[in-house]
Structures are given as structure tokens and as C-alpha cells.
Design an enzyme around this catalytic site. Structure first.
Site: not given
Ligand code: AMP
Ligand code: MG
Length: 487
Positions: A113, A252
Site C-alpha cells: 500500500k 469497498d
């Protein structure tokens, strides 16, 4: 134990092809350096913990190097954000580097990430800052240590790369591990873009890889959805029992595996407050602490809608109906254990609710109350804890009921009671102000506090010598910290 170059890849998601993800290479960070690594997470990959200190570790997880077998992909998904549907999201700053399988035969997604821009970056810069990377790392590993299902974090890599948020900060990457990075939003994407073939392929992928036991059932997809409902109910029951506020429960950010996933401005409660909102951009309190329970069901309904091509509406509704009973059973079971009870009585729910109401009105520390309740016999403990309450008559009435309930519960020694209670009531939790102290030091280049805090939180139930300062109530400045929502 493996060296870094001995990891074995099997990139099952990448093989689904370009309709599901896009090949993107990580964009390296300048001067990558190790901030913190989790030995427990490294063990999931059979990695020797010593390799975290080698330069190649920071190069790999800082985006400079890649294994030949890695296939970095940005996944596409969509989702309901704060109740409204956003037709296309996706990995805007994270990459699935590949799937590694360990000696135990488990597959782990390696997700980096903060790895730079992708076709799904929209207005973003593809980066993550040090502050939010440290918070995600600490929370992932702390939740796991508490027994709350969560994605895991292998390491945080810091850098000198400038990243602009409200002010200039430094870029960082966190290497996240999970058995899958598939979200509710993946199913929503293929449903709303009307791609039935890919939708069916995704469903088959999740069933075969993550819910193989459901294939034995007469209706495998229905069995899988029921299992997803149950896992979510159990996860949220644990959040509520331990005071974890996720902050951004958009679909999400909901994992298809029922694990805590995609941390935003999360918080653990200090003082008990059912109405607590940890996300300052959540003006309506959609994701407030107590709303997490109905929102869990709302999110599952959004997933159910996307599963209508495979499961009848009636069957989906019936499965959704299991959510609240599952939730209540798991929650009550945990709260009974937190109170030191080993049996079940009809009025236990009321006993719990009565206590929480008193705690709410008096701003009692949610974690320390339960820990101290087990330190001494029920009679002595309530005498000592009484001072924390404003409504003394109310607390006395509750304490009387509690003592009588404990007496009916069984015949055990205080030693046994303490052992049992301390095994479920943590002494150390990731308080916002503790994270804040560690972040401030890390931003100034000193990573020792992040590492120490991570160590302490990896054994939250065990009293650790010399670590008293991590088991205190927050100082006044630390109680009402505004955690930035940018990350
Ligand atoms: P989040 O609120 O972090 O769950 O992110 C929501 C969406 O915005 C996801 O599609 C992210 O990939 C994307 N996103 C968040 N921050 C950034 C960023 N700095 N650069 C690019 N995309 C981002
Ligand atoms: Mg997200």
C-alpha cells in the site's frame, strides 16, 4: 525458515486476467528504510525474522525490487461509500504483488500500500504517508493479538519522498497480508457493470479458494453467503465487545473473508461511548460505534444484491436474517466472559446493558474497568471501581446484581477467576494517544517507540514488566485527539 528470495508464488488472482486487475509496477520510494516489522506476520511467510534488518527487505517493500515470480496488479472494484454507490473504485495506491504460499499450505496475498499511481488513482497521488501506515500496521497486528480477525501487516517502510496532505509529509509503504483482498465491492462492480461472465468467474474463484467446504452443500453459493454473514456478525461482535471503531465501513472496505480490513481513522474507545464517531468527516455518524452493528447488516444487504444472479432473493433474505441473532449470540458470549461468567442466564443481556449505560454516563475507561474487575474478587473489585462512577446509587444497584450473579455462576477460586478474566480482558490496547506518541517520534526519525508499542500490543493480555505507562488512561490532551482523515 526462509530467506527473502525463497518465497514461493502462486498468483491465482492475477490469472483471472485483465478484466479483474491491471498490471502496474510499484513506484519506488526514495531512501527506503525499515520502520517496523512484525515477526509474527513474517512467520506466516516462513520468513526468518533476521531478514527484516537486511537492506534488500527495505528495497523489496519500498518498491525498488521485485521477485521474478511476482505479478503486481491493481484490482478493480466499486462500492457503496457512506450509503451512495460509486461505480468505480479500485486499488488507487496499493498493488497486489502476488500470492505466496507457506509450508502449512496457506496462501497469503502480498499487498503493497502506497506503491504509486494506478489506473484507479482518480484524483489521488498513489501514496500513503508514514502516519497512516504506522496506524494501519499497529492496528492490524493489535487486533490479531486480541483475537479479532484482521488483515495483517508485515512491515512499514519509511522514506524521504515528499507527500502533500494538509502539510508536507513523508511517503511510506505498508505491506499488508490477507488470504484474499477481495471485497464486497468486487462483486458489486461486476454486478452493476453488467458483466455476468466475470461475475460468475469471481464467485467461483471465491467459492473454490476461500469457501471450499461450501461446495459440499446443496446450494454452494447460498452456503457461502451464509458463512460470510456469520463471519461478519462474529467480527463485528468482537469489535463491539472490545471497543473498536472502524470508521469507514464502506462496502469497498469490507472483506469477503469477514476480517477487519482497510483501516481509516479507526479508534479504540478510551472512555466507553456508544455514540463515538472516530471519523471527523462522518458528520452524520453513519459509522459511529453503535451503528457498526446495523451497518454490518446494511453492507451484507448490498453484497446480497450483487449475488442475486446466483441465489434466490428469498434465500438471500433468509440468510440476512441470521445476522442479528448470530451477532447477539457472539456478543453476549464474549461479554459474559469479560464479566467472568461461565454460565448463561436470561438476564445477562440486561446486566451488560445496565453496566454500559452507567459507564457511558460516567465516562469510565472501557478497557481498564474489565481488567480491574478480575484483579480481585467481585466484592472487592466493585468497591474499588465504584469511585469511577458518578451515579453511585445506580452503580451500587448494579454491583449487587453482579455479585449475586457471580455467586450463582459457580464455585471457583479467585485465582481461577482472575486467570480466566485476564485471558479475555486486555491490559494494553492501541489507544489513540499511544499511536500518536509513536508517530511523532517516528516522524522525527526515531522508530523505537513504534517498535516498543507493537511489541507490547502483541501480548495484550499479559502484564509486561516496565510497561506500566502503556496501561494507563490517556492524559487529558490524549482524550480528544482529532485524527486526520487523510492518509
Ligand atoms: P479508502 O478511503 O482509503 O478506502 O480509499 C477509497 C478509494 O480511494 C480507493 O479506491 C483507494 O485506492 C483510493 N485512494 C485513497 N487514497 C488514495 C491516494 N492517495 N491515491 C490514489 N488513490 C487513493
Ligand atoms: Mg479502501
Amino acid at each position: 525458515m526462509k530467506a527473502l528470495d525463497e518465497l514461493t508464488f502462486d498468483n491465482r488472482f492475477a490469472r483471472l486476467g485483465d478484466a479483474f486487475s491491471t498490471h502496474v509496477l510499484p513506484e519506488p520510494l526514495d531512501e527506503p528504510r525499515l520502520v517496523v516489522a512484525s515477526k509474527a506476520a513474517m512467520a506466516l511467510l516462513d520468513l526468518d525474522p533476521a531478514v527484516a534488518e537486511t537492506p534488500v527487505f527495505a528495497e523489496l517493500f519500498g518498491g525498488h525490487k521485485l521477485w521474478a515470480e511476482a505479478e503486481p496488479r491493481a484490482m478493480v472494484y466499486s462500492g457503496h461509500q457512506f450509503g451512495g454507490y460509486t461505480p468505480q473504485l479500485g486499488d488507487g495506491r496499493g498493488l497486489l504483488l502476488g500470492e505466496v504460499y507457506n509450508q502449512a499450505g496457506e496462501h497469503w496475498d502480498l499487498h503493497l500500500k502506497g506503491a504509486g499511481m494506478t489506473p484507479y488513482s482518480r484524483m489521488g497521488d498513489g501514496r500513503a504517508v508514514l502516519r497512516s501506515s504506522i496506524r494501519e500496521f499497529l492496528a492490524s497486528e493489535a487486533l490479531h493479538a486480541l483475537g479479532i480477525p484482521s488483515s495483517r501487516a508485515l512491515c512499514v517502510i519509511g522514506s524521504s519522498t515528499p507527500v502533500w496532505r494538509e502539510k508536507q509529509e513523508r511517503g511510506a509503504m505498508v505491506l499488508r497480508l490477507a488470504q484474499s483482498h477481495i471485497r464486497f465491492g468486487h462483486f458489486e462492480y461486476f454486478y452493476y457493470t453488467k458483466k455476468p461472465e466475470q461475475q460468475a468467474e469471481l464467485a467461483k474463484h471465491v467459492l473454490n479458494l476461500h469457501y471450499p467446504e461450501c461446495r459440499e452443500q446443496p446450494e454452494p453459493y447460498l452456503a457461502m453467503f451464509r458463512e460470510i454473514v456469520e463471519r461478519n456478525a462474529e467480527m463485528i461482535a468482537k469489535w463491539q465487545a472490545y471497543g473498536f471503531c472502524h470508521g469507514v465501513m464502506n462496502t469497498d472496505n469490507m472483506s469477503i473473508l469477514g476480517i477487519t480490513f482497510d483501516f481509516g481513522p479507526f479508534a479504540f474507545l478510551d472512555d466507553f461511548d456508544a455514540h463515538f464517531i472516530c471519523n471527523h468527516s462522518d458528520h452524520e455518524g453513519r459509522y459511529s460505534f453503535s451503528n457498526q452493528v446495523p451497518i454490518g447488516q446494511w453492507n451484507l444487504s448490498a453484497l446480497a444484491q450483487a449475488l442475486t444472479p446466483f441465489i434466490s432473493v428469498d434465500a438471500l433474505k433468509e440468510a440476512l436474517g441470521l445476522y442479528l441473532p448470530f451477532y447477539q449470540a457472539h456478543y453476549l458470549d464474549l461479554m459474559r466472559r469479560r464479566l467472568g461468567l461461565t454460565t448463561a442466564e436470561d438476564d445477562d443481556q440486561k446486566l451488560v446493558e445496565g453496566l454500559l449505560k452507567l459507564m457511558q454516563n460516567s465516562g469510565v475507561d472501557y478497557t481498564l474497568f474489565f481488567r480491574r474487575l478480575g484483579d480481585e474478587s467481585a466484592e472487592l473489585a466493585v468497591k474499588r471501581l465504584r469511585d469511577d462512577f458518578v451515579d453511585l446509587a445506580g452503580f451500587d444497584a448494579w454491583a449487587e446484581r453482579y455479585i449475586a450473579r457471580v455467586a450463582r455462576d459457580g464455585d471457583y477460586t479467585q485465582e481461577q477467576r482472575r486467570g480466566r478474566m485476564h485471558a479475555v480482558n486486555p491490559l494494553y490496547i492501541l489507544r489513540n494517544y499511544l499511536a500518536q506518541n509513536a508517530i511523532a517520534a517516528a516522524e522525527a526519525g526515531d522508530y523505537s517507540e513504534v517498535r516498543r508499542l507493537h511489541e507490547v500490543l502483541s501480548k495484550p493480555f499479559e502484564e509486561q514488566a516496565g510497561m506500566e505507562q502503556y496501561a494507563q488512561r490517556p492524559p487529558d490532551w490524549g482524550k480528544h485527539l482529532e485524527i486526520s482523515c487523510s492518509s
